[in-house]
Design an enzyme around this catalytic site. Structure first.
Site, short mmCIF file in Angstrom:
data_model
loop_
_atom_site.label_atom_id
_atom_site.label_comp_id
_atom_site.label_asym_id
_atom_site.label_seq_id
_atom_site.Cartn_x
_atom_site.Cartn_y
_atom_site.Cartn_z
N THR A 1 12.97 -49.89 -1.81
CA THR A 1 12.06 -49.86 -0.66
C THR A 1 10.70 -49.26 -0.99
O THR A 1 9.67 -49.72 -0.50
CB THR A 1 12.71 -49.04 0.47
OG1 THR A 1 13.93 -49.67 0.81
CG2 THR A 1 11.83 -48.97 1.70
N ASP B 1 16.78 -54.71 -5.85
CA ASP B 1 17.38 -53.84 -4.86
C ASP B 1 18.44 -53.07 -5.63
O ASP B 1 19.20 -53.65 -6.42
CB ASP B 1 18.03 -54.70 -3.76
CG ASP B 1 18.54 -53.85 -2.62
OD1 ASP B 1 18.01 -53.98 -1.51
OD2 ASP B 1 19.49 -53.05 -2.83
N GLN C 1 37.55 -36.03 -1.83
CA GLN C 1 36.80 -36.84 -0.85
C GLN C 1 35.86 -35.97 -0.03
O GLN C 1 34.95 -36.48 0.62
CB GLN C 1 37.77 -37.50 0.14
CG GLN C 1 38.70 -38.47 -0.47
CD GLN C 1 39.65 -39.09 0.55
OE1 GLN C 1 39.51 -38.91 1.76
NE2 GLN C 1 40.61 -39.83 0.05
N1 ASP Z 1 18.41 -51.31 -0.51
C1 ASP Z 1 17.36 -50.46 -1.02
C2 ASP Z 1 17.70 -50.12 -2.46
O1 ASP Z 1 18.51 -49.26 -2.71
C3 ASP Z 1 17.22 -49.26 -0.19
C4 ASP Z 1 16.16 -48.28 -0.66
O2 ASP Z 1 15.37 -48.53 -1.52
O3 ASP Z 1 16.10 -47.21 -0.09
O4 ASP Z 1 17.17 -50.74 -3.36
#
Ligand code: ASP
Length: 347
Positions: free
Chosen positions: A14, A58, A278
């Site tokens: 992101t 991602d 856990q």
């Molecule tokens: N889905 C994204 C990732 O992990 C979420 C993020 O960047 O926070 O690449």
């Protein structure tokens, strides 16, 4: 004062996204343009260079081969920069930071992971603070020319953590990470306060970058209702070499005959079984309850206070590298990179 150089490696996630004007969807940001878009970076007393992976991903798609590539890149650029910031999606950042901590031995320079919950282009973004402070940490050296941070860290929402102690805990809040079993290494407020007493012992050895990880591993999270056939289906997987068992509380698991027999058979067949809890915080102690003691008798390795992220990547690392082949169980028990409580164990 020497002007420090920092390499910013963008792997995806992101943080590096901006809204495409035409389609309205999030598309990767061109980091070569970073200084123009974030002029505040010019106030940092360091030179920043950027490197974007060919195909930013991602982080849900990250694979051990990507961790090896990243470690290789850091080895390639190690002598050319004073510090490194790795921009990574938050979803699997703790796994990658843990894996890199094992792959890079004798680090003397900072390798700081960061990311964000909102894209860098969003007006409420958390990306800018995360990025600026991560770069500041990656370029911070003392008067004797030693990097302040000499390990793999993860900086997020005002805290620097040891990378292999972190877990993603929130998919919405800016405070997305926690390190339940180890304090933060630094906190940023008006000042950037380092907690030097928590840093690992410094050594002068040369950087060693490991080249292999073994993916013949699995994780089983216990739950009331787990059946013998499901447990056995996993344990009987051809080629399985290591298993992380996420147990209850302080490392407790059922002492039902079928369960004990299955785990005992796995250990006898040479599968290394590591017990982690856990519970987000606290540690495995096989001596507390009879059901825990049973695990020790079976030859299960007590993972003490390791996170699942650290345990699974450590297992891949130890199994993957011949150096440890005669001592893999011992290596899993001992502290390699600050990932586990350092105390001679009675397990
Ligand atoms: N889905 C994204 C990732 O992990 C979420 C993020 O960047 O926070 O690449």
């Amino acid at each position: 004062m020497i002007k420090r150089t920092v390499l910013l490696i963008y792997t995806g996630g992101t943080i590096g996204m901006i809204k495409d004007k035409d389609s309205g969807t999030l598309v990767p940001f061109n980091f070569d343009d970073l200084l123009n878009r974030m002029p505040e970076l010019n106030q940092l007393d360091c030179d920043i260079e950027t490197f974007t992976l060919k195909n930013p991903i991602d982080s849900s798609n990250i694979q051990p081969s990507d961790w090896l590539d990243l470690a290789g890149k850091l080895e390639e650029f190690y002598d050319d920069y004073d510090g490194f910031v790795i921009l990574h999606g938050t979803d699997t950042m703790s796994y990658t930071a843990s894996a890199l901590s094992f792959l890079l031995e004798n680090l003397r320079k900072p390798v700081i992971f960061t990311g964000s919950q909102l894209p860098i282009s969003d007006f409420r973004t958390d990306a800018k603070e995360n990025l600026i402070t991560a770069i500041q940490i990656a370029s911070d050296y003392d008067n004797s020319n030693n990097a302040i941070i000499q390990e793999v860290g993860l900086y997020f929402e005002n805290k620097l953590y040891r990378g292999n102690r972190t877990t993603k805990i929130n998919s919405e809040h800016f405070e997305a990470f926690a390190s339940f079993n180890y304090p933060s290494l630094a906190e940023s407020g008006v000042h950037l306060n380092y907690k030097r007493h928590l840093f690992p012992e410094r050594n002068q050895e040369k950087l060693k970058v490991y080249k292999k990880l073994d993916q013949n591993v699995a994780i089983i999270r216990l739950f009331p209702g787990l059946t013998e056939s499901i447990l056995d289906a996993i344990i009987n997987i051809k080629g399985l070499k290591g298993l992380i068992l996420e147990t209850y509380g302080s490392g407790n698991a059922p002492n039902k005959e079928w369960f004990v027999n299955s785990i005992g058979r796995a250990v006898k067949n040479g599968i290394i079984v590591v017990n982690v809890t856990q519970c987000p915080a606290g540690m495995v102690d096989h001596s507390l309850y009879e059901v825990g003691l049973q695990m020790r008798k079976l030859g299960v390795v007590g993972g003490r206070d390791m996170t699942t992220e650290a345990a699974i990547t450590k297992l891949m690392f130890v199994l993957g590298n011949e150096t440890f082949s005669n001592s893999s169980e011992k290596c899993l028990r001992i502290n390699l990179r600050g990932e586990i409580k350092d105390r001679e164990e009675k397990f």
